[in-house]
Design a protein around this motif. Structure first.
Motif, PDB file in Angstrom:
ATOM      1  N   GLY A 461       0.819  -1.200   0.000  1.00  0.00           N
ATOM      2  CA  GLY A 461       0.000   0.000   0.000  1.00  0.00           C
ATOM      3  C   GLY A 461       0.849   1.243   0.000  1.00  0.00           C
ATOM      4  N   TYR A 462       0.327   2.284   0.668  1.00  0.00           N
ATOM      5  CA  TYR A 462       0.980   3.586   0.723  1.00  0.00           C
ATOM      6  C   TYR A 462       0.978   4.095   2.163  1.00  0.00           C
ATOM      7  CZ  TYR A 462       0.158   3.483  -4.319  1.00  0.00           C
ATOM      8  OH  TYR A 462       0.132   3.123  -5.634  1.00  0.00           O
ATOM      9  N   ALA A 463       1.960   4.920   2.476  1.00  0.00           N
ATOM     10  CA  ALA A 463       2.096   5.511   3.810  1.00  0.00           C
ATOM     11  C   ALA A 463       2.442   6.975   3.660  1.00  0.00           C
ATOM     12  CB  ALA A 463       3.165   4.791   4.629  1.00  0.00           C
ATOM     13  N   ARG A 464       1.893   7.779   4.571  1.00  0.00           N
ATOM     14  CA  ARG A 464       2.202   9.209   4.620  1.00  0.00           C
ATOM     15  C   ARG A 464       2.246   9.633   6.075  1.00  0.00           C
ATOM     16  NH1 ARG A 464      -1.243  14.518   2.764  1.00  0.00           N
ATOM     17  NH2 ARG A 464       0.551  15.891   2.395  1.00  0.00           N
ATOM     18  N   LEU A 465       3.352  10.215   6.482  1.00  0.00           N
ATOM     19  CA  LEU A 465       3.554  10.659   7.856  1.00  0.00           C
ATOM     20  C   LEU A 465       3.367  12.164   7.915  1.00  0.00           C
ATOM     21  CD1 LEU A 465       6.700   8.512   8.731  1.00  0.00           C
ATOM     22  CD2 LEU A 465       4.291   7.937   9.037  1.00  0.00           C
ATOM     23  N   GLY A 466       2.216  12.579   8.422  1.00  0.00           N
ATOM     24  CA  GLY A 466       1.930  14.003   8.530  1.00  0.00           C
ATOM     25  C   GLY A 466       1.769  14.637   7.167  1.00  0.00           C
ATOM     26  N   ALA A 467       2.485  15.731   6.942  1.00  0.00           N
ATOM     27  CA  ALA A 467       2.435  16.456   5.672  1.00  0.00           C
ATOM     28  C   ALA A 467       3.556  16.044   4.732  1.00  0.00           C
ATOM     29  CB  ALA A 467       2.495  17.956   5.927  1.00  0.00           C
ATOM     30  N   GLY A 468       4.210  14.923   4.981  1.00  0.00           N
ATOM     31  CA  GLY A 468       5.310  14.474   4.146  1.00  0.00           C
ATOM     32  C   GLY A 468       4.833  13.854   2.853  1.00  0.00           C
ATOM     33  N   PRO A 469       5.769  13.345   2.061  1.00  0.00           N
ATOM     34  CA  PRO A 469       5.388  12.710   0.793  1.00  0.00           C
ATOM     35  C   PRO A 469       4.725  11.360   1.010  1.00  0.00           C
ATOM     36  CG  PRO A 469       7.737  12.476   1.170  1.00  0.00           C
ATOM     37  CD  PRO A 469       7.224  13.363   2.277  1.00  0.00           C
ATOM     38  N   VAL A 470       4.049  10.894  -0.016  1.00  0.00           N
ATOM     39  CA  VAL A 470       3.396   9.589   0.009  1.00  0.00           C
ATOM     40  C   VAL A 470       4.396   8.543  -0.465  1.00  0.00           C
ATOM     41  CG1 VAL A 470       1.465   8.222  -0.831  1.00  0.00           C
ATOM     42  CG2 VAL A 470       1.161  10.668  -0.400  1.00  0.00           C
ATOM     43  N   HIS A 471       4.648   7.529   0.366  1.00  0.00           N
ATOM     44  CA  HIS A 471       5.626   6.478   0.058  1.00  0.00           C
ATOM     45  C   HIS A 471       4.894   5.194  -0.331  1.00  0.00           C
ATOM     46  CE1 HIS A 471       8.922   8.848   1.780  1.00  0.00           C
ATOM     47  NE2 HIS A 471       8.120   9.108   2.790  1.00  0.00           N
ATOM     48  N   ARG A 472       5.475   4.491  -1.281  1.00  0.00           N
ATOM     49  CA  ARG A 472       5.052   3.100  -1.469  1.00  0.00           C
ATOM     50  C   ARG A 472       5.470   2.285  -0.254  1.00  0.00           C
ATOM     51  NH1 ARG A 472       6.428  -0.051  -6.691  1.00  0.00           N
ATOM     52  NH2 ARG A 472       8.558   0.374  -6.036  1.00  0.00           N
ATOM     53  N   LEU A 473       4.664   1.309   0.111  1.00  0.00           N
ATOM     54  CA  LEU A 473       4.908   0.572   1.354  1.00  0.00           C
ATOM     55  C   LEU A 473       4.665  -0.915   1.141  1.00  0.00           C
ATOM     56  CD1 LEU A 473       5.486   0.892   4.465  1.00  0.00           C
ATOM     57  CD2 LEU A 473       3.026   0.823   4.766  1.00  0.00           C
ATOM     58  N   GLN A 474       5.568  -1.716   1.695  1.00  0.00           N
ATOM     59  CA  GLN A 474       5.392  -3.162   1.781  1.00  0.00           C
ATOM     60  C   GLN A 474       5.628  -3.584   3.216  1.00  0.00           C
ATOM     61  OE1 GLN A 474       4.354  -5.490  -0.546  1.00  0.00           O
ATOM     62  NE2 GLN A 474       4.259  -6.791   1.263  1.00  0.00           N
ATOM     63  N   VAL A 475       4.591  -4.092   3.853  1.00  0.00           N
ATOM     64  CA  VAL A 475       4.640  -4.463   5.274  1.00  0.00           C
ATOM     65  C   VAL A 475       5.395  -5.778   5.420  1.00  0.00           C
ATOM     66  CG1 VAL A 475       3.224  -5.023   7.290  1.00  0.00           C
ATOM     67  CG2 VAL A 475       2.483  -3.243   5.694  1.00  0.00           C
ATOM     68  N   PRO A 476       6.270  -5.912   6.417  1.00  0.00           N
ATOM     69  CA  PRO A 476       6.940  -7.200   6.637  1.00  0.00           C
ATOM     70  C   PRO A 476       5.931  -8.283   6.997  1.00  0.00           C
ATOM     71  CG  PRO A 476       7.372  -5.693   8.461  1.00  0.00           C
ATOM     72  CD  PRO A 476       6.708  -4.889   7.387  1.00  0.00           C
ATOM     73  N   SER A 477       6.187  -9.470   6.525  1.00  0.00           N
ATOM     74  CA  SER A 477       5.270 -10.590   6.734  1.00  0.00           C
ATOM     75  C   SER A 477       5.252 -10.983   8.209  1.00  0.00           C
ATOM     76  CB  SER A 477       5.706 -11.774   5.866  1.00  0.00           C
ATOM     77  OG  SER A 477       4.857 -12.876   6.078  1.00  0.00           O
ATOM     78  N   THR A 478       4.120 -10.692   8.880  1.00  0.00           N
ATOM     79  CA  THR A 478       3.952 -11.019  10.303  1.00  0.00           C
ATOM     80  C   THR A 478       2.598 -11.701  10.487  1.00  0.00           C
ATOM     81  OG1 THR A 478       5.124  -8.945  10.737  1.00  0.00           O
ATOM     82  CG2 THR A 478       4.251 -10.093  12.634  1.00  0.00           C
ATOM     83  N   PRO A 479       2.430 -12.930  10.009  1.00  0.00           N
ATOM     84  CA  PRO A 479       1.119 -13.583  10.094  1.00  0.00           C
ATOM     85  C   PRO A 479       0.833 -14.118  11.496  1.00  0.00           C
ATOM     86  CG  PRO A 479       2.705 -15.062   9.110  1.00  0.00           C
ATOM     87  CD  PRO A 479       3.433 -13.773   9.356  1.00  0.00           C
ATOM     88  N   ASP A 480      -0.385 -14.570  11.670  1.00  0.00           N
ATOM     89  CA  ASP A 480      -0.776 -15.196  12.930  1.00  0.00           C
ATOM     90  C   ASP A 480      -0.112 -16.570  13.028  1.00  0.00           C
ATOM     91  OD1 ASP A 480      -1.979 -16.057  15.229  1.00  0.00           O
ATOM     92  OD2 ASP A 480      -3.993 -16.227  14.388  1.00  0.00           O
ATOM     93  N   PRO A 481       0.743 -16.797  14.014  1.00  0.00           N
ATOM     94  CA  PRO A 481       1.432 -18.106  14.064  1.00  0.00           C
ATOM     95  C   PRO A 481       0.490 -19.263  14.349  1.00  0.00           C
ATOM     96  CG  PRO A 481       1.894 -16.831  16.042  1.00  0.00           C
ATOM     97  CD  PRO A 481       1.149 -15.927  15.118  1.00  0.00           C
ATOM     98  N   TYR A 482      -0.703 -18.998  14.865  1.00  0.00           N
ATOM     99  CA  TYR A 482      -1.661 -20.068  15.146  1.00  0.00           C
ATOM    100  C   TYR A 482      -2.553 -20.379  13.953  1.00  0.00           C
ATOM    101  CZ  TYR A 482      -0.292 -19.269  20.003  1.00  0.00           C
ATOM    102  OH  TYR A 482       0.421 -19.138  21.173  1.00  0.00           O
ATOM    103  N   ASP A 483      -2.375 -19.680  12.850  1.00  0.00           N
ATOM    104  CA  ASP A 483      -3.166 -19.944  11.656  1.00  0.00           C
ATOM    105  C   ASP A 483      -2.574 -21.127  10.909  1.00  0.00           C
ATOM    106  OD1 ASP A 483      -4.844 -19.865   9.514  1.00  0.00           O
ATOM    107  OD2 ASP A 483      -4.285 -17.860   8.825  1.00  0.00           O
ATOM    108  N   ASP A 484      -3.442 -22.026  10.458  1.00  0.00           N
ATOM    109  CA  ASP A 484      -2.969 -23.226   9.761  1.00  0.00           C
ATOM    110  C   ASP A 484      -2.365 -22.895   8.402  1.00  0.00           C
ATOM    111  OD1 ASP A 484      -3.898 -24.695  11.893  1.00  0.00           O
ATOM    112  OD2 ASP A 484      -5.838 -25.169  10.945  1.00  0.00           O
ATOM    113  N   ALA A 485      -2.780 -21.772   7.804  1.00  0.00           N
ATOM    114  CA  ALA A 485      -2.261 -21.410   6.489  1.00  0.00           C
ATOM    115  C   ALA A 485      -0.886 -20.764   6.552  1.00  0.00           C
ATOM    116  CB  ALA A 485      -3.237 -20.467   5.777  1.00  0.00           C
ATOM    117  N   THR A 486      -0.364 -20.513   7.735  1.00  0.00           N
ATOM    118  CA  THR A 486       0.945 -19.874   7.880  1.00  0.00           C
ATOM    119  C   THR A 486       2.051 -20.897   7.632  1.00  0.00           C
ATOM    120  OG1 THR A 486       0.020 -18.359   9.511  1.00  0.00           O
ATOM    121  CG2 THR A 486       2.397 -18.539   9.426  1.00  0.00           C
ATOM    122  N   SER A 487       3.049 -20.491   6.882  1.00  0.00           N
ATOM    123  CA  SER A 487       4.172 -21.383   6.620  1.00  0.00           C
ATOM    124  C   SER A 487       5.026 -21.541   7.885  1.00  0.00           C
ATOM    125  CB  SER A 487       5.031 -20.836   5.472  1.00  0.00           C
ATOM    126  OG  SER A 487       5.581 -19.587   5.827  1.00  0.00           O
TER     127      SER A 487
END
Length: 550
Positions: A461-487
């Motif tokens: 997605g995108y991130a913007r901190l206050g009145a700064g520029p809009v950055h492209r964003l990729q969130v680090p993979s932090t899934p639910d460890p109790y989910d069966d679909a998690t590797s």
């Protein structure tokens, strides 16, 4: 009248001249072959002399004396060494022969080829209706005009598609209007090739537009400890041209430096609170888990979730004060958070008036993480209770001074259900997943300078901190460890970051040594004497207040 014959010298002279020319050319070729080593060495000596002259001109005047002394010392050592002059001459000839060799690399053709020229002409003709005016006496854009003047710089990839392009446009184009710029960006995106992301840089002063193809953001970054200071939270990762900082990340046995989007919290933060918006499955809960794991390194966390059930891995961990999924628990937790914010403000004010540093219990950061709080609004209205978001007004307004940070995550479709206090005080924004231009402008306050991705992976997605520029964003993979679909790899990465479980109150005590018993008794006597000297009672710790909350 009979024609008179030409003189013999004129009839046979051309043949003799041609024969002499062939003999001269053959002699010249033979001489060139014979003297080719000498020509090569001479060319190399000339290049070495030119390089030495440039090096001498680039050397500052204050360093020329030591350089001359160094060269003279080397010449003296070579002259005194056995066979030194001979070896120096051989080395010089070898270097000259290497420098004087002909460049055998095929020269690149100047200018674009036929297919690239057709592509540039197509872009030029498509821009004519937008960059031309009927009353322009010398139009830069006209049907059948010269595209070379409009595109001063361009680059192509191996498939013949544009990767970098500089576009000149007339000064009367309304580049200050968002709609005009958006039309040009959409046109260039369609004509330059879909399936890629483009970055647009508008130089309004120079009337130039630079179009650059962006490389895809890495999606294989797993949850891990980031090299940050207390008060810094990594939201995700972006392009290297947008930020001036990189973080070392581990990819198994490999390490890479990736530019992050760092959100700073605390007393000196200009954007102390965060709002995360996105579609279902876009990764909002993943970002919340990543923030929670980073916050637990130096602070305490209270989690209020609207029925997502994706934070069970944090139950009973050190630093996790409460995880509430129901309406009653959410109201109690947020009411305690409001009172805790007020208590911290009062304690810090009293210490400041007395000339003492703030108490330690006010310095430890407190994080309030709310995932889908709009789900409680309908339940509260049906049950006749107040909306839990109304209790966020005090933490949002005074949270920065009290070291209290609020993070709210909700869906884009429920943006109208957020309270005015949440929309007003959360100036750091993140939008994940596919979103329209109106949704991005409403959530971020500005449109990104890039085109949307064709395939949006989770956590993108995108991130913007206050009145700064809009950055492209990729969130680090932090899934639910109790989910069966998690590797297994992601599960182990998240479990390794979890803090230890809280020690139960009824756990079997460990027998202490006599020395430890005497030390504990001395500390108890000092604590009792300190309590007798205090004129006012101390407030209850945070853990006790949470335990008493219904």
């Amino acid at each position: 009248m009979a024609r008179r014959p030409l003189p013999r010298i004129l009839s046979t002279g051309s043949a003799q001249i041609a024969r002499s020319r062939d003999l001269a050319r053959t002699a010249a070729d033979s001489a060139t072959d014979v003297l080719h080593p000498l020509i090569t060495i001479t060319r190399g000596l000339r290049r070495l002399a030119v390089a030495g002259r440039h090096r001498w001109a680039d050397t500052p005047k204050d360093r020329r004396g030591p350089l001359l002394f160094l060269v003279a010392s080397v010449v003296l050592v070579v002259a005194l060494a056995p066979y030194g002059p001979l070896l120096a001459a051989i080395t010089l000839m070898a270097a000259a022969a290497w420098q004087g060799r002909e460049d055998r690399k095929p020269s690149k053709p100047e200018g674009p080829d036929e297919s690239q020229t057709e592509r540039l002409k197509s872009l030029y003709e498509a821009l004519v209706p937008y960059f031309s005016l009927a009353g322009d006496p010398s139009p830069l854009y006209a049907h059948g005009g010269e595209w070379e003047k409009a595109f001063p710089a361009y680059e192509f990839d191996g498939s013949g598609r544009v990767t970098d392009l500089v576009i000149r446009y007339p000064a009367y184009f309304t580049d200050g209007e968002v709609d005009s710029r958006t039309r040009i960006e959409q046109l260039l995106h369609a004509k330059s090739g879909r399936g890629r992301e483009y970055h647009f840089t508008w130089d309004e002063e120079g009337n130039r537009l630079t179009v650059t193809v962006l490389s895809p953001l890495p999606t294989d970054i797993a949850a891990q400890r980031f090299v940050t200071t207390p008060g810094e939270t990594v939201l995700g990762f972006t392009d290297p041209t947008q930020v001036q900082r990189t973080l070392p990340l581990s990819y198994g046995e490999e390490q890479r430096d990736v530019p992050p989007v760092v959100w700073r919290t605390g007393i000196r933060s200009t954007e102390p609170h965060l709002l995360i918006m996105g579609q279902p499955g876009s990764g909002t809960s993943t970002l919340m888990r990543s923030i929670a794991l980073q916050a637990l390194q130096h602070g305490d966390v209270v989690i209020v979730e609207g029925g997502t059930g994706e934070y069970a891995c944090l139950t009973g961990r050190d630093g996790v004060l409460a995880i509430e999924c129901g309406l009653a628990g959410a109201l109690a937790a947020l009411e305690w958070a409001a009172h805790e914010t007020e208590r911290r403000l009062i304690a810090a004010n009293r210490a400041r008036q007395a000339g003492h540093p703030p108490p330690e219990d006010t310095k430890r950061p407190l994080w309030l993480l709310l995932d889908r709080p709009s789900a409680f609004a309908h339940l509260a209205a049906a049950d006749g209770r107040k909306d839990p978001q109304s209790l966020l007004q005090v933490p949002l307004r005074h949270g920065r001074a009290a070291n209290v940070t609020v993070v709210v995550a909700d869906q884009l479709d429920n943006a109208d259900a957020l309270s005015d206090a949440v929309r007003q005080h959360t100036r750091a924004r993140v939008v994940l997943g596919p979103a329209t231009a109106d949704q991005l402008a409403g959530a971020l306050g500005a449109l990104p300078a890039t085109t949307p991705a064709a395939d949006v992976p989770p956590g993108r997605g995108y991130a913007r901190l206050g009145a700064g520029p809009v950055h492209r964003l990729q969130v680090p993979s932090t899934p639910d460890p109790y989910d069966d679909a998690t590797s297994d790899t992601d599960r182990q990465a998240v479990l390794a970051l979890l803090p230890p479980h809280t020690t139960p109150a009824d756990a079997k005590p460990v027998e202490a040594t006599p020395a430890e018993t005497k030390a504990a008794a001395a500390k108890a006597l000092e604590a009792e004497s300190a309590e007798e000297e205090q004129t006012e009672t101390e407030p209850l710790p945070a853990e006790a207040v949470v335990a008493e909350a219904p």
